[in-house]
Design a protein around this motif. Sequence first.
Motif, PDB file in Angstrom:
ATOM      1  N   ALA A  26       0.837  -1.207   0.000  1.00 15.87           N
ATOM      2  CA  ALA A  26       0.000   0.000   0.000  1.00 15.87           C
ATOM      3  C   ALA A  26       0.872   1.257   0.000  1.00 15.87           C
ATOM      4  CB  ALA A  26      -0.933  -0.004   1.208  1.00 15.87           C
ATOM      5  N   LEU A  27       1.958   1.235   0.743  1.00 13.32           N
ATOM      6  CA  LEU A  27       2.856   2.391   0.768  1.00 13.32           C
ATOM      7  C   LEU A  27       3.573   2.563  -0.573  1.00 13.32           C
ATOM      8  CD1 LEU A  27       4.381   2.056   4.350  1.00 13.32           C
ATOM      9  CD2 LEU A  27       2.641   3.669   3.575  1.00 13.32           C
ATOM     10  N   ILE A  28       3.897   1.456  -1.236  1.00 16.22           N
ATOM     11  CA  ILE A  28       4.500   1.558  -2.575  1.00 16.22           C
ATOM     12  C   ILE A  28       3.515   2.173  -3.558  1.00 16.22           C
ATOM     13  CG2 ILE A  28       5.395   0.222  -4.518  1.00 16.22           C
ATOM     14  CD1 ILE A  28       6.572  -1.739  -2.513  1.00 16.22           C
ATOM     15  N   VAL A  29       2.256   1.735  -3.487  1.00 15.63           N
ATOM     16  CA  VAL A  29       1.231   2.325  -4.358  1.00 15.63           C
ATOM     17  C   VAL A  29       1.049   3.812  -4.048  1.00 15.63           C
ATOM     18  CG1 VAL A  29      -1.200   2.232  -5.029  1.00 15.63           C
ATOM     19  CG2 VAL A  29       0.053   0.116  -4.619  1.00 15.63           C
ATOM     20  N   LEU A  30       1.102   4.160  -2.761  1.00 17.92           N
ATOM     21  CA  LEU A  30       0.988   5.567  -2.372  1.00 17.92           C
ATOM     22  C   LEU A  30       2.145   6.385  -2.935  1.00 17.92           C
ATOM     23  CD1 LEU A  30      -0.344   7.834  -0.751  1.00 17.92           C
ATOM     24  CD2 LEU A  30       0.953   7.061   1.245  1.00 17.92           C
ATOM     25  N   ALA A  31       3.359   5.846  -2.861  1.00 19.19           N
ATOM     26  CA  ALA A  31       4.518   6.554  -3.423  1.00 19.19           C
ATOM     27  C   ALA A  31       4.368   6.735  -4.926  1.00 19.19           C
ATOM     28  CB  ALA A  31       5.797   5.787  -3.099  1.00 19.19           C
ATOM     29  N   ILE A 290      -8.393   1.383  -1.837  1.00 14.71           N
ATOM     30  CA  ILE A 290      -8.763   0.021  -1.426  1.00 14.71           C
ATOM     31  C   ILE A 290      -7.620  -0.637  -0.666  1.00 14.71           C
ATOM     32  CG2 ILE A 290      -9.365  -2.276  -2.284  1.00 14.71           C
ATOM     33  CD1 ILE A 290     -10.815  -0.927  -4.597  1.00 14.71           C
ATOM     34  N   ARG A 291      -6.401  -0.483  -1.148  1.00 16.64           N
ATOM     35  CA  ARG A 291      -5.255  -1.116  -0.495  1.00 16.64           C
ATOM     36  C   ARG A 291      -4.965  -0.474   0.863  1.00 16.64           C
ATOM     37  NH1 ARG A 291      -1.319  -4.109  -3.251  1.00 16.64           N
ATOM     38  NH2 ARG A 291      -1.967  -4.842  -5.308  1.00 16.64           N
ATOM     39  N   LEU A 292      -5.077   0.835   0.964  1.00 19.86           N
ATOM     40  CA  LEU A 292      -4.853   1.490   2.257  1.00 19.86           C
ATOM     41  C   LEU A 292      -5.873   1.013   3.279  1.00 19.86           C
ATOM     42  CD1 LEU A 292      -4.029   5.163   1.170  1.00 19.86           C
ATOM     43  CD2 LEU A 292      -2.442   3.453   2.082  1.00 19.86           C
ATOM     44  N   ASN A 293      -7.106   0.782   2.825  1.00 18.93           N
ATOM     45  CA  ASN A 293      -8.135   0.281   3.737  1.00 18.93           C
ATOM     46  C   ASN A 293      -7.856  -1.177   4.124  1.00 18.93           C
ATOM     47  OD1 ASN A 293     -10.807   0.443   5.077  1.00 18.93           O
ATOM     48  ND2 ASN A 293     -11.382  -1.055   3.532  1.00 18.93           N
ATOM     49  N   GLN A 294      -7.451  -2.002   3.156  1.00 19.89           N
ATOM     50  CA  GLN A 294      -7.145  -3.398   3.449  1.00 19.89           C
ATOM     51  C   GLN A 294      -5.940  -3.526   4.379  1.00 19.89           C
ATOM     52  OE1 GLN A 294      -6.621  -5.030  -0.470  1.00 19.89           O
ATOM     53  NE2 GLN A 294      -8.815  -5.409  -0.775  1.00 19.89           N
ATOM     54  N   ALA A 295      -4.994  -2.595   4.243  1.00 23.21           N
ATOM     55  CA  ALA A 295      -3.806  -2.625   5.093  1.00 23.21           C
ATOM     56  C   ALA A 295      -4.031  -1.957   6.438  1.00 23.21           C
ATOM     57  CB  ALA A 295      -2.638  -1.949   4.370  1.00 23.21           C
ATOM     58  N   LYS A 296      -5.256  -1.493   6.669  1.00 24.51           N
ATOM     59  CA  LYS A 296      -5.637  -0.856   7.932  1.00 24.51           C
ATOM     60  C   LYS A 296      -4.829   0.417   8.198  1.00 24.51           C
ATOM     61  CE  LYS A 296      -7.112  -5.214  10.041  1.00 24.51           C
ATOM     62  NZ  LYS A 296      -8.505  -4.949   9.680  1.00 24.51           N
ATOM     63  N   LEU A 297      -4.393   1.075   7.115  1.00 19.84           N
ATOM     64  CA  LEU A 297      -3.727   2.367   7.259  1.00 19.84           C
ATOM     65  C   LEU A 297      -4.746   3.500   7.288  1.00 19.84           C
ATOM     66  CD1 LEU A 297      -0.679   1.824   4.874  1.00 19.84           C
ATOM     67  CD2 LEU A 297      -0.734   1.690   7.378  1.00 19.84           C
ATOM     68  N   ILE A 298      -5.900   3.264   6.726  1.00 18.67           N
ATOM     69  CA  ILE A 298      -7.036   4.175   6.838  1.00 18.67           C
ATOM     70  C   ILE A 298      -8.261   3.340   7.141  1.00 18.67           C
ATOM     71  CG2 ILE A 298      -6.053   5.908   5.273  1.00 18.67           C
ATOM     72  CD1 ILE A 298      -7.941   4.857   3.111  1.00 18.67           C
ATOM     73  N   ASP A 299      -9.301   3.986   7.636  1.00 17.05           N
ATOM     74  CA  ASP A 299     -10.539   3.290   7.984  1.00 17.05           C
ATOM     75  C   ASP A 299     -11.679   3.895   7.173  1.00 17.05           C
ATOM     76  OD1 ASP A 299     -12.528   1.820   9.049  1.00 17.05           O
ATOM     77  OD2 ASP A 299     -12.360   2.570  11.102  1.00 17.05           O
ATOM     78  N   LEU A 300     -12.217   3.095   6.272  1.00 14.06           N
ATOM     79  CA  LEU A 300     -13.304   3.562   5.410  1.00 14.06           C
ATOM     80  C   LEU A 300     -14.674   3.146   5.915  1.00 14.06           C
ATOM     81  CD1 LEU A 300     -11.867   2.900   1.841  1.00 14.06           C
ATOM     82  CD2 LEU A 300     -11.852   5.019   3.141  1.00 14.06           C
TER      83      LEU A 300
END
Length: 516
Positions: A26-31, A290-300
């Motif tokens: 998720a962090l790679i996708v964010l970068a 979607i990935r940030l939510n699956q990785a529990k880095l954000i809460d949707l």
Amino acid sequence: MTLTKISSRSKKKFFRPRLWFEQIMALIVLANYTLVIFDLTYIPLRDFWLQGRVQIFIKLGTFERNIPPKPLRILPPIFSEIITKYDVIKGIEPHRDTAQYLQRIDNLNEAVNQQVFSNKTPDERQKITEEIEKILADLRLRSRDMINQNPFQIANKTGTLERIKNKMRQHIFETEESSATEAFEQFWSAENFRKNGWREELNFFDERIRPLIETNYFRPVGENGQPIDNFGLIDFPFFLIFLSEFLARTWYISRRHTGVSWFDAMLWRWYDILLLIPLFRILRIIPLIIRLNQAKLIDLKAIQKQASQGFVASIAQDITEVVILQVVNQVQSSIEEGIVRDVLMQQNTHQYIDLNDVNETSELVKLMSHVVIEKVLPEIRTEAEAFLQYNVEKALNQTPNYKELANIPGLKTIQNQLTERLVSQLYQGLSVGLQGLLVEDPEFDQLLKKLIEKFSKSMGTELQEEHSIDQIESLLNDLLEEIKVNYVESLSQENVEDILEQTRALRQAAKTTNTN
């Protein structure tokens, strides 16, 4: 086969490496998406990255204003130098004409400094003066070419050239209605510099005109007819990472789930395909969220909850009306088509099919009787006897002769004892009689079966009368119409937001109860 329950500690050990992997991806996708946004906005924001200054130019008709009057520097020069290295990725080069124009001004500044601040012989000063005249003549010529040929057009910055012309008109003629060519001709004249001062005029140009000219650039066009863009060189390593992860993940999903092919698994992870497409990179926000939510880095969950509630609130009223009206109308149509008549007719003509050689109706009656006699009647005996005693005494008190006998001394006590005994014997006899029904008795079962069949047959026969069927159908239709008018309308008038608020309150109360 024995199933072993996995402890919560084991689940955590199993889940933790997977969560770490999800977070890293998720962090790679964010970068990658950060680079995509930077690339998409680099050209529109290049003036800011180049100079690190902010100034808003407002023009409404004849009204013009710079806010603030002088550009406000936000980025340190070192940051601007680093960020503008990105020009190589976008294929940006200094524009030859405007770069040479600024170079000639630098030569003029150097010559003026030599003439003013250095000790030179008269001959050397004369040579410097001639050099200055030559430079001024060259600048006048270049100014005319800049206005006529518009080197800013390639970079889509014609508006910047207009601002340069307006500033020069305003500086020389104090109006923007005059000729820009004449304004530059007069500005780059020795007479103007001697009149207004060399340093003052050159400072004006360096502060007001030079920053605008510096923003111009040249961007060559590739064979595809589009400006050069080398962002693919930066995006390609990310593409390899995303492609490898996509193939491995989908293969793992297809192996883990029965009946799921590799292609089905790819469709399962459809949003990851957006990371592999070089076009419409802005859509990578979908797999990123979607990935940030699956990785529990954000809460949707909160957003999903509000979105679903808003959707429900917008369509709940319409769905309620449509569904209920459709059901009611379907029932009405069935009645009009004679479904009631068909049921009654088939009751006597249709051969009933017994699937298990058991009379379910008789068995239900016996089962309910067993529950009432064995369980219910013993539990309610005290209350039932009190109820019967009250009614017996009430009936006796309403008898005129009994009231006269009640005045005889001692008779009241005897009467109460007799009443209690009578009620107790009556209730006991009723219980014993009902318990007799539970005894296996084939003859009783046969009589009960005949009674139920006779009752059903007689009821169906009587209801088959033409007048009765018509009346039943009419009454049912009228009842359904009243339901539509009275209840469906009230449902449509119900405030859906209030219903959702009540739902949220119930969920919150349940959550609080479970927590406690």
